[in-house]
Structure formats: C-alpha cells, structure tokens
Design a protein around this motif. Structure first.
Motif, PDB file in Angstrom:
ATOM      1  N   LEU A  27      17.930  27.876  42.376  1.00 25.05           N
ATOM      2  CA  LEU A  27      18.511  29.202  42.185  1.00 25.05           C
ATOM      3  C   LEU A  27      19.561  29.181  41.080  1.00 25.05           C
ATOM      4  N   SER A  28      20.337  28.130  41.018  1.00 26.79           N
ATOM      5  CA  SER A  28      21.372  28.028  39.993  1.00 26.79           C
ATOM      6  C   SER A  28      20.768  27.933  38.597  1.00 26.79           C
ATOM      7  N   ALA A  29      19.608  27.306  38.480  1.00 29.43           N
ATOM      8  CA  ALA A  29      18.957  27.193  37.174  1.00 29.43           C
ATOM      9  C   ALA A  29      18.571  28.571  36.646  1.00 29.43           C
ATOM     10  N   VAL A  30      18.022  29.412  37.529  1.00 33.14           N
ATOM     11  CA  VAL A  30      17.647  30.775  37.131  1.00 33.14           C
ATOM     12  C   VAL A  30      18.892  31.575  36.783  1.00 33.14           C
ATOM     13  N   SER A  31      19.931  31.467  37.628  1.00 33.93           N
ATOM     14  CA  SER A  31      21.160  32.223  37.410  1.00 33.93           C
ATOM     15  C   SER A  31      21.822  31.835  36.093  1.00 33.93           C
ATOM     16  N   GLN A  32      21.882  30.537  35.810  1.00 30.27           N
ATOM     17  CA  GLN A  32      22.508  30.065  34.572  1.00 30.27           C
ATOM     18  C   GLN A  32      21.712  30.497  33.344  1.00 30.27           C
ATOM     19  N   ALA A  33      20.372  30.411  33.435  1.00 31.68           N
ATOM     20  CA  ALA A  33      19.528  30.791  32.294  1.00 31.68           C
ATOM     21  C   ALA A  33      19.737  32.253  31.931  1.00 31.68           C
ATOM     22  N   ILE A  34      19.799  33.120  32.965  1.00 30.80           N
ATOM     23  CA  ILE A  34      19.991  34.552  32.703  1.00 30.80           C
ATOM     24  C   ILE A  34      21.397  34.810  32.171  1.00 30.80           C
ATOM     25  N   SER A  35      22.393  34.112  32.708  1.00 32.21           N
ATOM     26  CA  SER A  35      23.776  34.285  32.234  1.00 32.21           C
ATOM     27  C   SER A  35      23.913  33.869  30.782  1.00 32.21           C
ATOM     28  N   ILE A  36      23.246  32.773  30.397  1.00 31.99           N
ATOM     29  CA  ILE A  36      23.283  32.304  29.006  1.00 31.99           C
ATOM     30  C   ILE A  36      22.632  33.337  28.084  1.00 31.99           C
ATOM     31  N   LEU A  37      21.507  33.899  28.516  1.00 33.79           N
ATOM     32  CA  LEU A  37      20.822  34.915  27.709  1.00 33.79           C
ATOM     33  C   LEU A  37      21.697  36.159  27.561  1.00 33.79           C
ATOM     34  N   GLU A  38      22.345  36.562  28.652  1.00 36.06           N
ATOM     35  CA  GLU A  38      23.237  37.728  28.596  1.00 36.06           C
ATOM     36  C   GLU A  38      24.390  37.474  27.620  1.00 36.06           C
ATOM     37  N   ALA A  39      24.916  36.241  27.631  1.00 36.67           N
ATOM     38  CA  ALA A  39      26.013  35.897  26.717  1.00 36.67           C
ATOM     39  C   ALA A  39      25.542  35.912  25.278  1.00 36.67           C
ATOM     40  N   GLU A  40      24.327  35.417  25.045  1.00 37.51           N
ATOM     41  CA  GLU A  40      23.773  35.388  23.683  1.00 37.51           C
ATOM     42  C   GLU A  40      23.535  36.803  23.155  1.00 37.51           C
ATOM     43  N   LEU A  41      23.087  37.680  24.032  1.00 36.55           N
ATOM     44  CA  LEU A  41      22.787  39.062  23.613  1.00 36.55           C
ATOM     45  C   LEU A  41      24.014  39.958  23.639  1.00 36.55           C
ATOM     46  N   LEU A  43      25.333  41.462  26.370  1.00 39.85           N
ATOM     47  CA  LEU A  43      25.192  42.575  27.310  1.00 39.85           C
ATOM     48  C   LEU A  43      24.779  42.038  28.678  1.00 39.85           C
ATOM     49  N   VAL A  44      24.903  42.896  29.670  1.00 37.02           N
ATOM     50  CA  VAL A  44      24.530  42.528  31.035  1.00 37.02           C
ATOM     51  C   VAL A  44      23.126  43.069  31.328  1.00 37.02           C
ATOM     52  N   ILE A  45      22.225  42.166  31.744  1.00 38.11           N
ATOM     53  CA  ILE A  45      20.851  42.584  32.041  1.00 38.11           C
ATOM     54  C   ILE A  45      20.720  43.020  33.492  1.00 38.11           C
ATOM     55  N   PHE A  46      21.381  42.312  34.400  1.00 36.41           N
ATOM     56  CA  PHE A  46      21.316  42.629  35.831  1.00 36.41           C
ATOM     57  C   PHE A  46      22.724  42.756  36.412  1.00 36.41           C
ATOM     58  N   THR A  47      22.866  43.670  37.336  1.00 33.21           N
ATOM     59  CA  THR A  47      24.045  43.674  38.207  1.00 33.21           C
ATOM     60  C   THR A  47      23.608  42.987  39.500  1.00 33.21           C
ATOM     61  N   ARG A  48      24.394  42.037  39.951  1.00 33.18           N
ATOM     62  CA  ARG A  48      23.989  41.230  41.101  1.00 33.18           C
ATOM     63  C   ARG A  48      24.917  41.498  42.281  1.00 33.18           C
ATOM     64  N   SER A  49      24.305  41.609  43.446  1.00 30.78           N
ATOM     65  CA  SER A  49      25.075  41.779  44.675  1.00 30.78           C
ATOM     66  C   SER A  49      24.299  41.161  45.821  1.00 30.78           C
ATOM     67  N   ARG A  50      25.014  40.719  46.845  1.00 28.72           N
ATOM     68  CA  ARG A  50      24.364  40.055  47.971  1.00 28.72           C
ATOM     69  C   ARG A  50      23.423  41.015  48.717  1.00 28.72           C
ATOM     70  N   GLY A  51      23.823  42.229  48.887  1.00 23.30           N
ATOM     71  CA  GLY A  51      23.016  43.161  49.662  1.00 23.30           C
ATOM     72  C   GLY A  51      21.836  43.752  48.901  1.00 23.30           C
ATOM     73  N   LYS A  52      22.044  44.029  47.628  1.00 26.40           N
ATOM     74  CA  LYS A  52      21.009  44.726  46.844  1.00 26.40           C
ATOM     75  C   LYS A  52      20.219  43.810  45.907  1.00 26.40           C
ATOM     76  N   GLY A  53      20.607  42.559  45.808  1.00 21.50           N
ATOM     77  CA  GLY A  53      19.899  41.647  44.927  1.00 21.50           C
ATOM     78  C   GLY A  53      20.272  41.873  43.476  1.00 21.50           C
ATOM     79  N   ALA A  54      19.298  41.757  42.594  1.00 28.49           N
ATOM     80  CA  ALA A  54      19.536  41.928  41.158  1.00 28.49           C
ATOM     81  C   ALA A  54      18.918  43.238  40.698  1.00 28.49           C
ATOM     82  N   MET A  55      19.741  44.119  40.158  1.00 31.49           N
ATOM     83  CA  MET A  55      19.280  45.426  39.687  1.00 31.49           C
ATOM     84  C   MET A  55      19.465  45.514  38.178  1.00 31.49           C
TER      85      MET A  55
END
Length: 295
Positions: A27-41, A43-55
């Motif tokens: 799970l951390s590998a996916v989270s880090q990969a998306i965070s790195i992409l967001e930093a490179e671009l 912008l924020v691609i997903f808003t993450r929350s425990r109840g709603k997941g990734a939107m």
C-alpha cells in the motif's frame, strides 16, 4: 508507467489498497508513487480519507483521463511490436486472377527484402477459386475483379477497391483493328473471340449479345498462353481488363495491342483485394497490405 497505472486503478476502484492488491505491491508503494507524481505535476490528483477512500479532484479527473489515453497508446504500441515480431517468420498465401500477376511482383519483392524469412506463395486462380480458398482458410489475401454484384452477394468477405479498370480488346499488332483508337461493340461482334473463362468477362459478353446478337466465340480457356497464342496467330481477338494487358500496351511495337471498348453504358469495374470477414487476419497479411499500398 507504474505511476499512471496506479492512478488509473485507484480511480477505478476508489481504493489505494485495492490498487496495491491488483499490482501485487505494498500500500505504501502505491501511496508514495501517487504522491511523487502529484509533486512532479504540482497538483493534487486524489483527496484521501479513511471513510471515503480516494476521490479524484476536478483537476485530478483530467489527469486520470490523460493517463488512460497514454496507457491505451502504450498498449497499442505493444500490440504493434508483437505483431511485427510475429511476422519475422511465417507464411503468406496470395492468389490473383490471371493477368494482373505482374502488378504484385514489385510489392512482393520489396516485402520479401524487409521480411526475408516470410514464405510467400503466389497463385493464379479464378475468382470462385479465390473466394473458396479464402473461405476455407487456404489463402490469406485474394486479388480479383470487384463488381457491385460480387461485393453485394459475397457479404462474408471484406473487400477493398484498389483501382478502376476498363474493358479492352486485345488484338494482334497485324490486325486492321490495331489502328483503331477505340473499338465499337458492333465491330467486336464481327470478330471471332477467344475468351478467358471468367464470370465477369462472360457476363460482359452476354450483355453485349443482348444488344448486338450472338458473338462468334472460338473457345473459352483458363490458359492465358493459349489465348495469347491464338490472338497472335490472327484467328481472333480477346476481351479483358486493361491492367491484364499493361505489359502489351504502349507504342504499338508490342505483339498484342489493347484497345478500349467504346461502351458508354458500361458499369464501373474495379480490381481489389478480398479477405475473409470475421476471421482474425494474420499480422503478415495486414503488414503486406500496408507495405505494398493495397489499403
């Protein structure tokens, strides 16, 4: 590529953990990969929350759509590479009606130089034999005359027109007709005919006979050399499509001269290729059509 795959999978499932399971990573590998992409671009691609997941965010939806397009193009690239590698070795079976074989020689020669390990077989067959061979998977490509009737009746085949042909009369260079620029149907009716055994030619002659009376047909034959010899001997003339005579037509120095038959009511006649509809076309056949310009 992994970043884009993770983004698309998270958008599809709404869950980073499901994306991690799909690609057998943590799970951390996916989270880090998306965070790195967001930093490179930036912008924020997903808003993450425990109840709603990734939107997906509004701008994230645009990025996800582009990511899907890129992955689709990459898949096309891989498929093309696979198809290319599969035609390094293989077999290609092509049949053409007699006459236009010379039109294929340059294309086959060029293709053979690019893919020397592909075994190419060329056949001269009648139109019915060609369609039967395609239907029974004995041929990959058929080259034949495509009238509107053929295209309409044989719906199980794919047809592609290559160019339009004209009905011409083949005469000996010593025949008085060799001086004509065009031959009228009534002039043809006065000649002895030696015909190639073909449905299109037969139908054309029958149509003329309906208006000009029965023609004097010496013999029909599938032997092109026999027809040419009969014409050269002066005992008759033959009828065919102009591209079948192209190696004889020019300045008049050739032994057989092709002269256009002057018939204004003649329907268009096309030469083209046919393949079996519903059958997965071989990569070799597809590549040959692309390379030699049959499409």
């Amino acid at each position: 590529m992994e970043q884009l795959e993770y983004v698309v999978e998270v958008a599809k499932t709404g869950s980073l953990s499901k994306a991690a399971q799909r690609y057998y990573v943590s799970l951390s590998a996916v989270s880090q990969a998306i965070s790195i992409l967001e930093a490179e671009l930036g912008l924020v691609i997903f808003t993450r929350s425990r109840g709603k997941g990734a939107m997906p965010t509004p701008e994230g939806k645009v990025i996800i759509s582009k990511a899907q397009e890129i992955l689709s193009k990459v898949e096309e690239l891989r498929a093309e590479a696979t198809a290319y590698s599969s035609i390094v070795n293989g077999e290609l079976r092509i049949a053409t009606i007699p006459g236009p074989m010379h039109l294929l020689i340059h294309g086959v020669s060029t293709f053979k130089k690019e893919f020397p390990k592909v075994k190419i077989q060329l056949f001269e067959k009648g139109p019915h034999e060609i369609l039967q061979g395609l239907d029974q998977n004995q041929l990959d490509i058929g080259l034949l005359v495509l009238s509107e009737d053929v295209i309409r009746q044989d719906s199980q085949f794919l047809f592609q027109r290559m160019f339009e042909g004209k009905i011409v009369v083949g005469v000996s260079k010593y025949s008085p007709l060799a001086l004509e620029k065009k031959i009228l149907p009534e002039q043809l009716a006065a000649q002895t005919l030696i015909l190639y055994e073909d449905d299109q030619i037969r139908a054309h002659i029958q149509s003329l006979e309906a208006s000009y009376g029965q023609f004097d047909i010496l013999f029909p034959s599938n032997n092109v050399q026999a027809i040419q010899n009969a014409v050269l001997s002066g005992i008759g003339v033959t009828v065919g499509l102009d591209y079948s005579f192209s190696k004889h037509v020019s300045t008049g120095s050739q032994d057989i001269i092709a002269i256009e038959l002057d018939r204004p009511d003649e329907k268009p006649i096309y030469f083209g290729w046919a393949m079996r509809k519903g059958k997965q076309s071989s990569p070799i056949a597809k590549k040959f059509i692309q390379r030699v310009g049959l499409d």
